[in-house]
Motif scaffolding. Structure first.
Motif, PDB file in Angstrom:
ATOM      1  N   ALA A   7       0.753 -29.141  -9.557  1.00 55.05           N
ATOM      2  CA  ALA A   7       0.522 -29.061 -10.839  1.00 55.05           C
ATOM      3  C   ALA A   7       1.494 -29.062 -11.890  1.00 55.05           C
ATOM      4  CB  ALA A   7      -0.491 -27.650 -10.951  1.00 55.05           C
ATOM      5  N   LEU A   8       2.600 -28.437 -11.437  1.00 54.53           N
ATOM      6  CA  LEU A   8       3.764 -28.500 -12.310  1.00 54.53           C
ATOM      7  C   LEU A   8       4.414 -30.005 -12.464  1.00 54.53           C
ATOM      8  CD1 LEU A   8       5.462 -25.164 -11.620  1.00 54.53           C
ATOM      9  CD2 LEU A   8       4.358 -25.841 -13.894  1.00 54.53           C
ATOM     10  N   ARG A   9       4.387 -30.711 -11.429  1.00 60.45           N
ATOM     11  CA  ARG A   9       4.728 -32.178 -11.439  1.00 60.45           C
ATOM     12  C   ARG A   9       3.985 -32.829 -12.300  1.00 60.45           C
ATOM     13  NH1 ARG A   9       5.193 -31.028  -5.585  1.00 60.45           N
ATOM     14  NH2 ARG A   9       7.279 -30.866  -5.356  1.00 60.45           N
ATOM     15  N   GLU A  10       2.734 -32.538 -12.289  1.00 60.40           N
ATOM     16  CA  GLU A  10       2.067 -33.435 -13.152  1.00 60.40           C
ATOM     17  C   GLU A  10       1.887 -33.070 -14.625  1.00 60.40           C
ATOM     18  OE1 GLU A  10      -2.088 -32.326 -11.893  1.00 60.40           O
ATOM     19  OE2 GLU A  10      -1.922 -33.677 -10.110  1.00 60.40           O
ATOM     20  N   ALA A  11       2.451 -31.874 -15.023  1.00 59.87           N
ATOM     21  CA  ALA A  11       2.533 -31.188 -16.561  1.00 59.87           C
ATOM     22  C   ALA A  11       3.841 -31.572 -17.047  1.00 59.87           C
ATOM     23  CB  ALA A  11       2.240 -29.870 -16.429  1.00 59.87           C
ATOM     24  N   LEU A  12       4.821 -31.304 -16.176  1.00 56.48           N
ATOM     25  CA  LEU A  12       6.429 -31.273 -16.723  1.00 56.48           C
ATOM     26  C   LEU A  12       6.897 -32.795 -16.661  1.00 56.48           C
ATOM     27  CD1 LEU A  12       7.768 -28.242 -14.980  1.00 56.48           C
ATOM     28  CD2 LEU A  12       6.860 -28.398 -17.126  1.00 56.48           C
ATOM     29  N   PRO A  13       7.915 -33.087 -17.447  1.00 54.50           N
ATOM     30  CA  PRO A  13       8.524 -34.339 -17.544  1.00 54.50           C
ATOM     31  C   PRO A  13       9.000 -34.594 -16.270  1.00 54.50           C
ATOM     32  CG  PRO A  13       9.242 -32.784 -19.264  1.00 54.50           C
ATOM     33  CD  PRO A  13       8.704 -32.175 -18.491  1.00 54.50           C
ATOM     34  N   SER A  14       8.927 -36.064 -15.894  1.00 54.67           N
ATOM     35  CA  SER A  14       9.359 -36.536 -14.772  1.00 54.67           C
ATOM     36  C   SER A  14      10.676 -36.123 -14.111  1.00 54.67           C
ATOM     37  CB  SER A  14       9.167 -37.961 -14.621  1.00 54.67           C
ATOM     38  OG  SER A  14      10.188 -38.601 -15.511  1.00 54.67           O
ATOM     39  N   PHE A  15      11.570 -35.983 -14.951  1.00 55.13           N
ATOM     40  CA  PHE A  15      12.812 -35.607 -14.648  1.00 55.13           C
ATOM     41  C   PHE A  15      13.027 -34.041 -14.383  1.00 55.13           C
ATOM     42  CE2 PHE A  15      12.455 -36.573 -19.224  1.00 55.13           C
ATOM     43  CZ  PHE A  15      12.905 -35.191 -19.911  1.00 55.13           C
ATOM     44  N   ALA A  16      11.955 -33.116 -14.786  1.00 55.49           N
ATOM     45  CA  ALA A  16      12.194 -31.647 -14.510  1.00 55.49           C
ATOM     46  C   ALA A  16      12.238 -31.457 -12.754  1.00 55.49           C
ATOM     47  CB  ALA A  16      11.030 -31.169 -15.066  1.00 55.49           C
ATOM     48  N   ALA A  17      13.122 -30.641 -12.617  1.00 51.98           N
ATOM     49  CA  ALA A  17      13.240 -30.297 -11.081  1.00 51.98           C
ATOM     50  C   ALA A  17      12.181 -28.948 -10.930  1.00 51.98           C
ATOM     51  CB  ALA A  17      14.693 -29.565 -10.972  1.00 51.98           C
ATOM     52  N   VAL A  18      11.150 -29.416 -10.132  1.00 48.55           N
ATOM     53  CA  VAL A  18      10.219 -28.763  -9.847  1.00 48.55           C
ATOM     54  C   VAL A  18      10.377 -27.745  -8.474  1.00 48.55           C
ATOM     55  CG1 VAL A  18       7.607 -28.275  -9.139  1.00 48.55           C
ATOM     56  CG2 VAL A  18       8.538 -29.848 -10.889  1.00 48.55           C
ATOM     57  N   ALA A  19      10.969 -26.739  -8.701  1.00 47.07           N
ATOM     58  CA  ALA A  19      11.598 -25.920  -7.232  1.00 47.07           C
ATOM     59  C   ALA A  19      11.844 -24.789  -7.793  1.00 47.07           C
ATOM     60  CB  ALA A  19      12.947 -26.367  -6.910  1.00 47.07           C
ATOM     61  N   ARG A  34       3.478 -22.780 -21.860  1.00 46.37           N
ATOM     62  CA  ARG A  34       2.393 -22.236 -21.608  1.00 46.37           C
ATOM     63  C   ARG A  34       1.713 -22.510 -20.019  1.00 46.37           C
ATOM     64  NH1 ARG A  34      -0.406 -24.169 -25.292  1.00 46.37           N
ATOM     65  NH2 ARG A  34      -1.129 -25.970 -24.094  1.00 46.37           N
ATOM     66  N   VAL A  35       1.818 -23.771 -19.947  1.00 46.88           N
ATOM     67  CA  VAL A  35       1.323 -24.450 -18.541  1.00 46.88           C
ATOM     68  C   VAL A  35       2.243 -23.720 -17.549  1.00 46.88           C
ATOM     69  CG1 VAL A  35       1.178 -26.599 -17.201  1.00 46.88           C
ATOM     70  CG2 VAL A  35       0.609 -26.618 -19.685  1.00 46.88           C
ATOM     71  N   THR A  36       3.703 -23.539 -17.429  1.00 48.65           N
ATOM     72  CA  THR A  36       4.473 -23.337 -16.406  1.00 48.65           C
ATOM     73  C   THR A  36       4.298 -21.771 -16.315  1.00 48.65           C
ATOM     74  OG1 THR A  36       6.185 -24.948 -17.461  1.00 48.65           O
ATOM     75  CG2 THR A  36       6.745 -22.861 -15.714  1.00 48.65           C
ATOM     76  N   LEU A  37       4.304 -21.028 -17.310  1.00 52.99           N
ATOM     77  CA  LEU A  37       3.731 -19.500 -17.025  1.00 52.99           C
ATOM     78  C   LEU A  37       2.508 -19.154 -16.413  1.00 52.99           C
ATOM     79  CD1 LEU A  37       5.151 -17.814 -20.456  1.00 52.99           C
ATOM     80  CD2 LEU A  37       5.965 -17.642 -18.169  1.00 52.99           C
ATOM     81  N   GLU A  38       1.453 -19.979 -16.781  1.00 53.38           N
ATOM     82  CA  GLU A  38       0.177 -19.694 -16.231  1.00 53.38           C
ATOM     83  C   GLU A  38       0.363 -19.994 -14.867  1.00 53.38           C
ATOM     84  OE1 GLU A  38      -2.356 -22.035 -18.990  1.00 53.38           O
ATOM     85  OE2 GLU A  38      -2.704 -20.378 -20.166  1.00 53.38           O
ATOM     86  N   ARG A  39       0.645 -21.268 -14.588  1.00 56.05           N
ATOM     87  CA  ARG A  39       0.776 -21.752 -13.000  1.00 56.05           C
ATOM     88  C   ARG A  39       1.458 -20.551 -12.246  1.00 56.05           C
ATOM     89  NH1 ARG A  39      -3.129 -24.818 -11.468  1.00 56.05           N
ATOM     90  NH2 ARG A  39      -3.714 -26.678 -13.191  1.00 56.05           N
ATOM     91  N   LEU A  40       2.614 -20.058 -12.924  1.00 56.26           N
ATOM     92  CA  LEU A  40       3.595 -19.273 -11.829  1.00 56.26           C
ATOM     93  C   LEU A  40       2.860 -17.980 -11.832  1.00 56.26           C
ATOM     94  CD1 LEU A  40       7.219 -20.045 -13.059  1.00 56.26           C
ATOM     95  CD2 LEU A  40       6.022 -20.701 -11.042  1.00 56.26           C
ATOM     96  N   ALA A  41       2.159 -17.490 -12.714  1.00 55.55           N
ATOM     97  CA  ALA A  41       1.709 -16.182 -12.875  1.00 55.55           C
ATOM     98  C   ALA A  41       0.577 -16.190 -11.827  1.00 55.55           C
ATOM     99  CB  ALA A  41       0.998 -15.640 -14.240  1.00 55.55           C
ATOM    100  N   LYS A  42      -0.260 -17.431 -11.526  1.00 56.19           N
ATOM    101  CA  LYS A  42      -1.278 -17.307 -10.412  1.00 56.19           C
ATOM    102  C   LYS A  42      -0.758 -17.786  -9.224  1.00 56.19           C
ATOM    103  CE  LYS A  42      -4.512 -18.943 -14.141  1.00 56.19           C
ATOM    104  NZ  LYS A  42      -5.302 -19.946 -14.701  1.00 56.19           N
ATOM    105  N   ASP A  43       0.428 -17.876  -9.087  1.00 58.58           N
ATOM    106  CA  ASP A  43       1.128 -18.447  -7.696  1.00 58.58           C
ATOM    107  C   ASP A  43       1.054 -17.158  -6.908  1.00 58.58           C
ATOM    108  OD1 ASP A  43       2.914 -19.020  -5.521  1.00 58.58           O
ATOM    109  OD2 ASP A  43       3.374 -20.662  -6.734  1.00 58.58           O
TER     110      ASP A  43
END
Length: 708
Positions: free
Chosen positions: A339-351, A368-377
């Motif tokens: 979900a984060l790869r889809e929402a964040l810029p292509s050059f963002a490091a999703v880790a 907002r997107v990042t916090l919500e996704r991580l809080a539900k992880d």
């Protein structure tokens, strides 16, 4: 707080030795009470004046129109005992002694301080000090003491602090306040002649307005209470932060001379901290960082942290410091990463850490997107957010998003943000009002995170321990044997004592001649070990009194003769009781176990890896007795060298359960013999492969010496 209700909220305060010079030590308590708008009655006492600061001044305590709730004593040391007795006769129940010249000043001062304690007991007075600077009820603006800090205003909040150093305690309040920490109560306890820091800490547990308890400590005279007070605070959900100084030899000496407190062994303080869930701190900034994390009361489920940054360096800094506090950065769940790869810029490091890049400055919705996704992880228990210098309208939007996600999910969120305070005031106030811990640097943020996890972990650990009961054993004959005895027990006697408490020892026989030794060796099974038995030869090897691995009965006979001859040559006056023939135990992993009946903490238990690990690497753990089974096992697993017991590099796994049982039995022994046992060493205790148990190969027991 019923015990100290009238202390922190007095209806009247008498100042004994009051001065018309409101800048003096005996004038400042009046000046500070007046400047803070104290609504109660101020009662100056001094026969030299009829009026002080516009108030009627009374010639003596007996002339006061009422019994004051608090009496502040600010007179020369030699006049303090009479002033305290006068307050007691009047019916005052709290005395704050600002005067110095007592136990911190030598033997004569210590005797004078003991007299104060006697007077306090006679009249039922709580005595704070002597050699203290006063106290503050910051919540209600009641400042009773001297020094410029008593005239300042501080943010109100849920932290209550005790300090055995007056001036330094004042500094803690000032600097922690400047760092954004709000205070409830502060007490300078000084020499603690009667009322101690632990008395106040214990009462603060019951104070609804106190959410975190902290203390600056040079030493506790009543240190044994620390475990019970800490556990009670843990059960009440009140974190305790303790800054224990005097950890070095030089520091310990300074602490003793400063407030006449016994510093005790730092290892035992840390054992008590560990058992009671107390968080050790070592700086004012450290106190502020931990308090900010703990005051909101949001508890994590576990120690898994997700880190969001707009700068990769900040993420590394958080990860490094958090790891030192037992916090881990897990991989993100696959659904979260997708979900984060889809929402964040292509050059963002999703880790994890997650670098959302400076693109956040252009699109605040990324947070907002990042916090919500991580809080539900499901892999995430806490979130750290490093926002660098983000400011302006974006900063307000970011702050609101953080508060919303924290409120909706309950996941603890921490923010490291170093934008200019004036420029970012609105955003910072949004976070502060919502109880979101905010820090100026990623490293300090990580320290707060580690403190929160430490408290949550201690709470979970205490829940397990509270379901267990410590083992209780009773062997009254050994209490009788040790009572009044001056000489140490011999190894043979020591092992008999261990056997009485169910701790396995080597099979052995005490023999008086070579033939008996040979017969014992055949019965035990060759090869054997032989050792001299003498209460006057504690170092058997140095005396030539030990032989190992004797393979035959002729060797045993010859060894008996040689050992006895060596012992006689080593000490012609030594009492020789014979030679112990002992089974030879080979293989396994060696531990050292011990008991120390500490004058401050009572019986304490020690375990370490044997040999070089204990002597050079200091790989040992302590706990205060009694301990439960889970605590005993934790003592072993917390050793740096535990892997040696756990089958590292192809070694056979040791019998950890048997070693745990030995520690549990040693704890029961220490408690049962507390009145008569001074020290005990088992060195070594060999832990055999799994299922084969343990054996105490050597033991030394020292009786408790009676104080003259």
């Amino acid at each position: 707080m019923s015990r100290f209700e009238k202390f922190f909220n007095p209806r009247s305060v008498a100042v004994i030795g009051a001065s018309q010079d409101l800048g003096s030590i005996s004038g400042q308590p009046i000046a500070h009470l007046q400047s803070k708008g104290y609504a109660g009655r101020i009662l100056p006492v001094n026969p030299r004046y009829s009026e002080v600061a516009g108030l009627t001044c009374y010639p003596d305590v007996a002339s006061l129109p009422e019994a004051p709730d608090v009496g502040v004593i600010a007179v020369a040391a030699k006049r303090v005992p009479d002033a305290l007795a006068d307050l007691g006769n009047k019916g005052c129940r709290f005395a704050v002694i600002l005067s110095s010249g007592f136990a911190e000043a030598g033997a004569e001062g210590a005797q004078a301080q003991r007299r104060l304690a006697e007077i306090a007991r006679e009249h039922g007075i709580e005595v704070i000090g002597p050699n203290c600077q006063g106290y503050m009820n910051i919540s209600d603006g009641i400042h009773v003491g001297f020094g410029a800090p008593y005239g300042l205003a501080y943010p109100r909040g849920g932290l209550s602090l005790t300090s055995q150093s007056g001036a330094f305690g004042n500094s803690i309040v000032m600097l922690a306040s400047a760092d954004g920490v709000g205070f409830r109560h502060y007490v300078s306890t000084g020499n603690e002649s009667v009322t101690t820091s632990l008395d106040f800490m214990d009462a603060m547990i019951d104070d609804p307005g106190t959410r975190v308890i902290a203390g600056y400590v040079e030493g506790f005279k009543d240190a044994r209470r620390l475990l019970g007070v800490g556990r009670r605070a843990l059960a009440a959900g009140k974190p305790m932060l303790v800054w224990k100084v005097g950890t070095s030899e030089a520091g310990a000496k300074a602490a003793a001379s400063h407030t006449a407190n016994l510093g005790g062994a730092m290892a035992l303080y840390r054992a008590a901290f560990r058992q009671a869930g107390i968080i050790e701190i070592d700086d004012i900034g450290d106190l502020a960082d931990c308090a900010k994390a703990l005051l909101p009361g949001r508890m994590p489920r576990g120690n898994r942290l997700a880190v969001i940054t707009i700068s990769g360096g900040a993420g590394i800094a958080v990860a490094d410091r958090a790891a030192a506090g037992g916090v881990v950065l897990p991989p993100l769940a696959e659904d979260t990463a997708t979900a984060l790869r889809e929402a964040l810029p292509s050059f963002a490091a999703v880790a994890n850490p997650l670098d959302v890049t400076a693109g956040l400055f252009n699109d605040g919705s990324l947070l907002r997107v990042t916090l919500e996704r991580l809080a539900k992880d499901p892999n995430v228990d806490m979130i750290a957010l490093a926002l660098a210098a983000a400011s302006g309208k974006l900063a307000v939007d970011l702050a609101n998003e953080v508060v919303r996600v924290a409120d909706e999910t309950g996941v603890p969120i921490f923010v490291a943000w170093n934008a200019d305070a004036q420029t970012n005031r609105e955003a910072y106030e949004i976070l502060d009002a919502a109880g979101i811990p905010r820090y100026a640097s990623p490293v300090r943020c990580a320290r707060g995170i580690a403190a929160l996890w430490s408290f949550a972990d201690a709470t979970q650990r205490q829940a397990r321990v509270s379901d267990e009961a410590p083992l209780k054993l009773h062997a009254p004959q050994w209490s009788t044997t040790l009572s009044g005895r001056e000489a140490d027990l011999t190894e043979y006697e020591s092992k008999q004592l261990l056997t009485a408490y169910g701790i396995p020892v080597t099979r052995e026989t005490l023999t008086q001649d070579a033939d008996a030794a040979a017969q014992a060796a055949e019965s035990i099974g060759l090869p054997v070990v032989m050792k001299i038995q003498s209460p006057d030869i504690p170092h058997k090897t140095e005396a030539g009194g030990v032989r190992i691995g004797l393979p035959s009965t002729p060797d045993v006979r010859a060894a008996f003769t040689k050992i006895m001859a060596n012992a006689k040559a080593y000490d012609p006056q030594a009492r020789l009781e014979g030679v112990v023939v002992q089974e030879m135990v080979s293989g396994g992993t060696e531990l050292i176990l011990g008991v120390n009946n500490d004058p401050l903490f009572g019986p304490t238990i020690m375990v370490g890896l044997g040999g070089i690990f204990a002597e050079v690497m200091k790989d040992v753990n302590f706990r205060l007795a009694p301990i439960t089974r889970s605590e005993a096992r934790e003592m072993l697993t917390d050793l740096r060298g535990f892997a040696l017991l756990d089958g590292a590099r192809g070694r056979p796994k040791g019998d950890v359960e048997a070693a745990t049982d030995a520690l549990l039995r040693l704890s029961a022994l220490a408690v049962d013999l507390e009145a008569s046992l001074g020290e005990l060493d088992i060195n070594p205790l060999t832990v055999l492969p799994q299922g084969q148990g343990v054996r105490a190969l050597d033991g030394l027991v020292k009786p408790r010496r009676q104080e003259a």
